[in-house]
Every structure is written in structure tokens, then in C-alpha cells.
Design a protein around this motif. Structure first.
Motif, PDB file in Angstrom:
ATOM      1  N   PHE A 174      60.276   1.038  18.816  1.00 42.57           N
ATOM      2  CA  PHE A 174      61.719   1.002  19.048  1.00 42.57           C
ATOM      3  C   PHE A 174      62.144   2.219  19.863  1.00 42.57           C
ATOM      4  N   GLY A 175      63.212   2.097  20.603  1.00 47.72           N
ATOM      5  CA  GLY A 175      63.781   3.252  21.285  1.00 47.72           C
ATOM      6  C   GLY A 175      63.103   3.550  22.614  1.00 47.72           C
ATOM      7  N   ARG A 176      63.810   4.298  23.422  1.00 46.54           N
ATOM      8  CA  ARG A 176      63.320   4.609  24.769  1.00 46.54           C
ATOM      9  C   ARG A 176      62.912   6.060  24.932  1.00 46.54           C
ATOM     10  N   ARG A 177      63.368   6.937  24.066  1.00 47.22           N
ATOM     11  CA  ARG A 177      63.113   8.371  24.232  1.00 47.22           C
ATOM     12  C   ARG A 177      61.979   8.827  23.321  1.00 47.22           C
ATOM     13  N   LYS A 178      60.827   8.219  23.496  1.00 52.25           N
ATOM     14  CA  LYS A 178      59.692   8.494  22.611  1.00 52.25           C
ATOM     15  C   LYS A 178      59.192   9.930  22.762  1.00 52.25           C
TER      16      LYS A 178
ATOM     17  N   ARG B  10      60.903  12.619  23.798  1.00 49.45           N
ATOM     18  CA  ARG B  10      61.903  13.525  23.225  1.00 49.45           C
ATOM     19  C   ARG B  10      61.848  13.507  21.706  1.00 49.45           C
ATOM     20  N   ARG B  11      61.778  12.312  21.129  1.00 53.97           N
ATOM     21  CA  ARG B  11      61.748  12.185  19.673  1.00 53.97           C
ATOM     22  C   ARG B  11      60.481  12.811  19.107  1.00 53.97           C
ATOM     23  N   GLY B  12      59.349  12.559  19.745  1.00 54.68           N
ATOM     24  CA  GLY B  12      58.086  13.123  19.274  1.00 54.68           C
ATOM     25  C   GLY B  12      58.080  14.634  19.317  1.00 54.68           C
ATOM     26  N   LEU B  13      58.581  15.207  20.407  1.00 55.38           N
ATOM     27  CA  LEU B  13      58.641  16.669  20.531  1.00 55.38           C
ATOM     28  C   LEU B  13      59.587  17.262  19.498  1.00 55.38           C
ATOM     29  N   MET B  14      60.707  16.586  19.255  1.00 55.60           N
ATOM     30  CA  MET B  14      61.690  17.080  18.279  1.00 55.60           C
ATOM     31  C   MET B  14      61.088  17.137  16.881  1.00 55.60           C
ATOM     32  N   VAL B  15      60.370  16.086  16.489  1.00 55.98           N
ATOM     33  CA  VAL B  15      59.764  16.053  15.157  1.00 55.98           C
ATOM     34  C   VAL B  15      58.637  17.071  15.058  1.00 55.98           C
ATOM     35  N   PHE B  16      57.835  17.198  16.129  1.00 54.11           N
ATOM     36  CA  PHE B  16      56.734  18.165  16.128  1.00 54.11           C
ATOM     37  C   PHE B  16      57.267  19.595  16.000  1.00 54.11           C
ATOM     38  N   VAL B  17      58.310  19.913  16.765  1.00 53.81           N
ATOM     39  CA  VAL B  17      58.911  21.257  16.691  1.00 53.81           C
ATOM     40  C   VAL B  17      59.515  21.498  15.312  1.00 53.81           C
ATOM     41  N   ALA B  18      60.094  20.450  14.713  1.00 52.98           N
ATOM     42  CA  ALA B  18      60.627  20.586  13.354  1.00 52.98           C
ATOM     43  C   ALA B  18      59.510  20.947  12.377  1.00 52.98           C
ATOM     44  N   GLY B  19      58.321  20.364  12.592  1.00 50.35           N
ATOM     45  CA  GLY B  19      57.167  20.706  11.753  1.00 50.35           C
ATOM     46  C   GLY B  19      56.770  22.157  11.903  1.00 50.35           C
ATOM     47  N   ILE B  20      56.799  22.663  13.144  1.00 47.75           N
ATOM     48  CA  ILE B  20      56.482  24.078  13.386  1.00 47.75           C
ATOM     49  C   ILE B  20      57.525  24.973  12.709  1.00 47.75           C
TER      50      ILE B  20
ATOM     51  N   MET C 146      53.540  10.341  17.260  1.00 55.73           N
ATOM     52  CA  MET C 146      54.511   9.817  18.222  1.00 55.73           C
ATOM     53  C   MET C 146      54.097  10.152  19.650  1.00 55.73           C
ATOM     54  N   LEU C 147      53.617  11.374  19.862  1.00 53.10           N
ATOM     55  CA  LEU C 147      53.229  11.811  21.200  1.00 53.10           C
ATOM     56  C   LEU C 147      51.907  11.180  21.636  1.00 53.10           C
ATOM     57  N   VAL C 148      50.944  11.115  20.736  1.00 54.36           N
ATOM     58  CA  VAL C 148      49.631  10.551  21.071  1.00 54.36           C
ATOM     59  C   VAL C 148      49.738   9.074  21.435  1.00 54.36           C
ATOM     60  N   PHE C 149      50.644   8.364  20.780  1.00 48.99           N
ATOM     61  CA  PHE C 149      50.757   6.930  21.024  1.00 48.99           C
ATOM     62  C   PHE C 149      51.412   6.598  22.365  1.00 48.99           C
ATOM     63  N   ILE C 150      52.041   7.567  23.009  1.00 48.92           N
ATOM     64  CA  ILE C 150      52.643   7.310  24.325  1.00 48.92           C
ATOM     65  C   ILE C 150      51.569   6.912  25.342  1.00 48.92           C
ATOM     66  N   PRO C 151      50.495   7.709  25.500  1.00 56.83           N
ATOM     67  CA  PRO C 151      49.444   7.282  26.436  1.00 56.83           C
ATOM     68  C   PRO C 151      48.558   6.164  25.886  1.00 56.83           C
ATOM     69  N   LEU C 152      48.471   6.032  24.556  1.00 58.59           N
ATOM     70  CA  LEU C 152      47.579   5.032  23.964  1.00 58.59           C
ATOM     71  C   LEU C 152      48.180   3.626  23.926  1.00 58.59           C
ATOM     72  N   ASP C 153      49.499   3.540  24.029  1.00 60.95           N
ATOM     73  CA  ASP C 153      50.178   2.260  23.821  1.00 60.95           C
ATOM     74  C   ASP C 153      49.657   1.146  24.728  1.00 60.95           C
ATOM     75  N   LYS C 154      49.467   1.435  26.009  1.00 58.75           N
ATOM     76  CA  LYS C 154      49.026   0.396  26.950  1.00 58.75           C
ATOM     77  C   LYS C 154      47.674  -0.188  26.573  1.00 58.75           C
ATOM     78  N   CYS C 155      46.833   0.636  25.964  1.00 58.69           N
ATOM     79  CA  CYS C 155      45.516   0.175  25.535  1.00 58.69           C
ATOM     80  C   CYS C 155      45.605  -0.531  24.184  1.00 58.69           C
ATOM     81  N   LEU C 156      46.310   0.078  23.230  1.00 59.27           N
ATOM     82  CA  LEU C 156      46.388  -0.461  21.871  1.00 59.27           C
ATOM     83  C   LEU C 156      47.094  -1.812  21.813  1.00 59.27           C
TER      84      LEU C 156
END
Length: 245
Positions: free
Chosen positions: A64-68, A70-80, A107-117
Motif C-alpha cells: 500500500f502507499g506510494r512513499r515506501k 520515505r516511510r521506511g527511512l522514517m521507521v528506521f530512523v525511529a529505531g535508531i 520496508m527498504l529492502v523490499f523496494i528493490p526486491l519487489d519486482k523479483c518477489l
């Protein structure tokens, strides 16, 4: 984009369960109340239900959503940020590579993997993902397998540093009160991703609009900020309660 009310409500329910669980954790481990049940197998399954729920739902919602990015970076930074704050405020209970770091990474890893998966049939993807999750469930403790079912031990050299710890092979002496490594949990995330694909292929996603609970839905929509704020708020309330005893 219209939100799926059922998914927000499920996320809200998981958030409530998590807040209660962490409240009890604080009472037992920080304020020293001896509650034996909380150390039981039943309490472990409670904790696992929260983890599994978050990760599966996050994987399900990835498409879902278009800003994958941005969302992934936001959650990752929140973890840091969680790591930095716990290191400063309560270093004995530091959180390193916690659940937010995991979710942001996935979230970030699945951006490049999506086309294959997405080329894999959903049912096969679900079976493979769960199979890999079960196979790698014990990697943190040095082997392949789940529970007492251990196939073989992994080389000690794999458990070397912070990067291997992040991947799932914790270095000797590593400690975190909330540790979710990329392996095995990325496979559970993938299972959620493929469950979404299966429901999409069967035209079942529209059912996710129908169930509504305003309170749970609101909590689910604001899950990240609630996650970030709930521990200091709960800790502050418990401090007042226990100091006044």
C-alpha cells in the motif's frame, strides 16, 4: 488513498496489547514486582503474538502507499532514536536492533526486491517464507531449526560484529532488551507480503474496508507515535504510583 479500516483496527489492537505487555515488563523488571506468571511460557506466547502481529501486518501493508522509501527511512530512523534514548536514559535496558529497526529495514529492502518477489505465485511465496522463517528461527542462538528441533550449528566466525548482529548472528556479549534481527524475521515479513498478494489475487482486499472500530482505528493510524511515546509515559506513571506507595 483510502485507508483499510480493518487493518488500522487490527494494528490498534496489537498496539494496546503491546502497551499492556510493556507496562507489566516495567513493573516486573524495573520496579521489582515478582510476578511468576510473566516469566511463564504463556507470557512468552503473548509477547510473540505481538511481534508476529506487527511484522506480518507490516509485510501485508508494504504494497500500500506510494512513499515506501520515505516511510521506511522514517521507521528506521525511529529505531535508531529508540537506541540512542535508551542508551542515555536507561543503559541497563538498552534497545539495539529493535523491532522498529527491523521493520524499517524490511520496508527498504523490499523496494528493490519487489519486482523479483512479485513474480512468485502467492501460495508458493507464503510456504517458502514460512519455511525459511522456521528453518532460521534459531540463528540468533547459533543454529538452524526451531525450538528443540536443531539441524546443525552455524560457524562461530559468523557471530563476529555489529553488522553480523544486525543480520541475525549476534556477536559474543551482545545485549538488547528488544532484539529483532533481519534473519529470521524478514521471512515472516515476506509471508505478510505474500498474504497480501494472495488476497489481492482473490479480490478479497475490499473486505478490509468493512470492519470499523473508531478507537482501534485511531490508535492504528497513529501507531508509530504511540510506540515512540508509550514507554516514557508508562514509566512516568509507574514512577508516580510506586514512589507514592
Amino acid at each position: 488513498m483510502k485507508r483499510y479500516a480493518m487493518l488500522d483496527s487490527i494494528r490498534g489492537l496489537i498496539i494496546i496489547s503491546m502497551v499492556i505487555y510493556h507496562t507489566v515488563w516495567d513493573i516486573v523488571y524495573i520496579f521489582g514486582i515478582n510476578w511468576k506468571w510473566y516469566r511463564s511460557e504463556a507470557a512468552y506466547y503473548w509477547q510473540q503474538s505481538i511481534c508476529w502481529g506487527f511484522i506480518l501486518l507490516s509485510g501485508f501493508c508494504w504494497s500500500f502507499g506510494r512513499r515506501k522509501l520515505r516511510r521506511g527511512l522514517m521507521v528506521f530512523v525511529a529505531g535508531i532514536l529508540v537506541t540512542v534514548v535508551t542508551a542515555i536514559v536507561m543503559p541497563s535496558n538498552i534497545v539495539v536492533f529493535g523491532v522498529l529497526t527491523l521493520l524499517g529495514s524490511c520496508m527498504l529492502v523490499f523496494i528493490p526486491l519487489d519486482k523479483c518477489l512479485c513474480k512468485c505465485p502467492p501460495v508458493m511465496g507464503i510456504l517458502i517464507s514460512f519455511g525459511l522463517f522456521i528453518l532460521t528461527r534459531n540463528v540468533n542462538s547459533g543454529g538452524l531449526g526451531v525450538g528443540v528441533w536443531q539441524i546443525f550449528e552455524l560457524p562461530d566466525s559468523w557471530y563476529a560484529n555489529s553488522f553480523t548482529t544486525y543480520l541475525g548472528f549476534p556477536a559474543r556479549g551482545f545485549y538488547s532488551t528488544d532484539y529483532f534481527s533481519l534473519i529470521p524475521w524478514i521471512f515472516l515479513y515476506a509471508a505478510g507480503y505474500y498474504i497480501h498478494k494472495l488476497m489481492e489475487s482473490k479480490k478479497l482486499l475490499n473486505y478490509c474496508y468493512h470492519f470499523k472500530n473508531r478507537l482501534l482505528e485511531w490508535i492504528g493510524k497513529h501507531s508509530l507515535i504511540i510506540y515512540m511515546l508509550h514507554q516514557p509515559i508508562v514509566y512516568g506513571i509507574l514512577m508516580i504510583v510506586f514512589i507514592g506507595r
